[in-house]
Enzyme design. Structure first.
Site, PDB file in Angstrom:
ATOM      1  N   TYR A   1       0.816  -1.213   0.000  1.00  0.00           N
ATOM      2  CA  TYR A   1       0.000   0.000   0.000  1.00  0.00           C
ATOM      3  C   TYR A   1       0.851   1.265   0.000  1.00  0.00           C
ATOM      4  CZ  TYR A   1      -4.687  -1.911   0.729  1.00  0.00           C
ATOM      5  OH  TYR A   1      -5.896  -2.532   0.563  1.00  0.00           O
TER       6      TYR A   1
ATOM      7  N   LYS B   1       3.248 -15.213   1.927  1.00  0.00           N
ATOM      8  CA  LYS B   1       3.559 -16.076   0.788  1.00  0.00           C
ATOM      9  C   LYS B   1       5.075 -16.263   0.749  1.00  0.00           C
ATOM     10  CE  LYS B   1       1.486 -17.160  -2.624  1.00  0.00           C
ATOM     11  NZ  LYS B   1       1.130 -18.553  -3.046  1.00  0.00           N
TER      12      LYS B   1
ATOM     13  N   ASP C   1      -2.719 -18.043   0.492  1.00  0.00           N
ATOM     14  CA  ASP C   1      -3.737 -18.635  -0.398  1.00  0.00           C
ATOM     15  C   ASP C   1      -4.405 -19.829   0.281  1.00  0.00           C
ATOM     16  OD1 ASP C   1      -1.310 -20.003  -0.566  1.00  0.00           O
ATOM     17  OD2 ASP C   1      -1.560 -20.559  -2.678  1.00  0.00           O
TER      18      ASP C   1
ATOM     19  N   ASP D   1      -6.349  -7.128   3.835  1.00  0.00           N
ATOM     20  CA  ASP D   1      -7.488  -6.484   3.179  1.00  0.00           C
ATOM     21  C   ASP D   1      -8.395  -7.547   2.575  1.00  0.00           C
ATOM     22  OD1 ASP D   1      -9.045  -4.380   2.032  1.00  0.00           O
ATOM     23  OD2 ASP D   1      -8.031  -4.731   0.119  1.00  0.00           O
TER      24      ASP D   1
ATOM     25  N   ASP E   1     -12.191  -9.344   4.097  1.00  0.00           N
ATOM     26  CA  ASP E   1     -13.467  -9.302   3.378  1.00  0.00           C
ATOM     27  C   ASP E   1     -14.084 -10.698   3.323  1.00  0.00           C
ATOM     28  OD1 ASP E   1     -13.455  -6.572   2.816  1.00  0.00           O
ATOM     29  OD2 ASP E   1     -14.061  -6.887   0.736  1.00  0.00           O
TER      30      ASP E   1
END
Ligand code: IPM
Ligand code: MG
Length: 374
Positions: free
Chosen positions: A143, A199, A232, A256, A260
């Site tokens: 970000y 990751k 993932d 983020d 959600d």
């Protein structure tokens, strides 16, 4: 007489002002019935600030945010601002607040209220009783990483279109250690388990993340159970068996996305609060901003359809984390639970089983009523 708590309210855009109006009622209730005193000021952020100042956060508003005990933010953004230059988009106002207040720890609890378990996109038996906390790093990573931008790809004649877009995922060990410490501290007050997600199989920043989280664990929090997961796989596990988690700690971008997904497990995005916390101020309170996880929902703005619960529960988090009013926070959360159990439903919560349909303002009133009955 208790201290007075200073609050800066930034309703923002879309449904922000409507849901914030209900929080105002809740604040007034605590003043009238619990002897608390709030020193509330209100200002603009996002598109609303752009309309007035030509930028999504005025410098005076930023300065005010630095001074108060806590900021309460509604939502930012809307189609009217889609074509604005990136530097003045509504979202930049929100990101500036997070960055300049250094709110590195973003707490996104995902709790499934029993009355809404059938409402989740997953089966009741998978989500009933769900109570997890996603801790998202909020002031670094892709970000904010440099270099960033869109520029021409002059040296590459084979690139059709001739442009490159660049963002940088960058984490320092210090940034990782401080968010890891927050995760372990929070876990000790809950189920004592942390799952860290990155990751590390493809990103060096992920390797560093894993090593530093492990270091903080081994040196400072060996009593907390720590596991690591690729993000993932984490996304998959969240929808397969979300109750396996207690605290999930992850970076800005993965946080983020994963939050959600976690939000939807609970039935509606309109239910999820968040707290963004930074370092302790002189008065011992953390720098703090509270906001619902949902966005500005321009499609339903101004129609009384919005669910104010996420914003009201964000205020409950302010009571708990900024003002040390744990009992008041518990009462407010219990009032929300009671209203849901009674079948009171804004449009987003209206399922096949029916219920009492209410507007945004009526939902606020019902919650106040339930508070009064406690
Ligand atoms: C969030 C939002 C923001 C983010 C947007 C509005 C900039 O999606 O708080 O989750 O990406 O952080
Ligand atoms: Mg988001």
């Amino acid at each position: 007489m208790s201290d007075s708590y200073s609050l800066l309210i930034l309703p923002g855009d879309g449904i922000g002002p409507e849901v914030m109006a209900e929080v105002r009622k809740v604040i007034a209730w605590f003043e009238d019935h619990r002897g608390m005193r709030f020193d509330v000021s209100e200002d603009l952020v996002g598109g609303a600030a752009y309309d007035k100042h030509g930028k999504p956060l005025a410098d005076e508003t930023m300065a005010k945010a630095q001074e108060v005990d806590a900021v309460l933010l509604g939502a930012v953004g809307g189609p009217a601002y889609d074509d604005l230059d990136f530097s003045v988009k509504p979202e930049r106002g929100l990101l500036r607040l997070r960055k300049e207040m250094d709110l590195f720890a973003n707490l996104r609890p995902a709790q499934c209220f029993d009355a809404l378990a059938d409402f989740s996109s997953l089966k009741r038996e998978i989500v009933a009783g769900l109570d997890i906390l996603i801790l998202r790093e909020l002031t670094s990573g892709v970000y904010f990483g440099e270099p960033r931008g869109i520029h021409s790809d002059d040296n590459n004649p084979d690139n059709e279109g001739g442009r490159v877009g660049v963002n940088t995922q960058r984490y320092t060990s210090g940034e990782i250690r401080r968010i890891a410490r927050s995760a372990f501290e929070l876990a000790r007050k809950r189920g004592n388990r942390v799952c860290s997600m990155e990751k590390a199989n493809v990103m060096e920043s992920g390797i560093l993340w894993r090593e530093e989280v492990q270091w903080v664990h081994d040196n400072e929090y060996p009593d907390v159970e720590l596991t690591h997961m690729y993000a993932d796989n984490g996304a998959m596990q969240l929808v397969r068996n979300p109750r396996q988690f207690d605290v999930i700690v992850t970076d800005n971008l993965f946080g983020d996305i994963l939050s959600d997904a976690a939000a939807m497990l609970t039935g509606s995005l309109g239910m999820l609060p968040s707290a963004s916390l930074g370092a302790k101020m002189e008065n011992g309170r953390p720098k703090a901003m509270y906001e619902p996880v949902h966005g500005s929902a321009p499609d339903i703005a101004g129609q009384g359809k919005a669910n104010p619960i996420a914003c009201i529960l964000s205020f409950a988090m302010a009571l708990r984390y900024s003002f040390d009013e744990g009992q008041a926070a518990d009462d407010l959360e219990a009032a929300v639970e009671k209203v849901l159990a009674d079948g009171v439903r804004t449009a987003d919560l209206m399922g096949p089983e029916g219920g009492t349909p209410v507007t945004t303002a009526q939902m606020g009133d019902k919650i106040i009523e339930a508070l009064g009955a406690r």
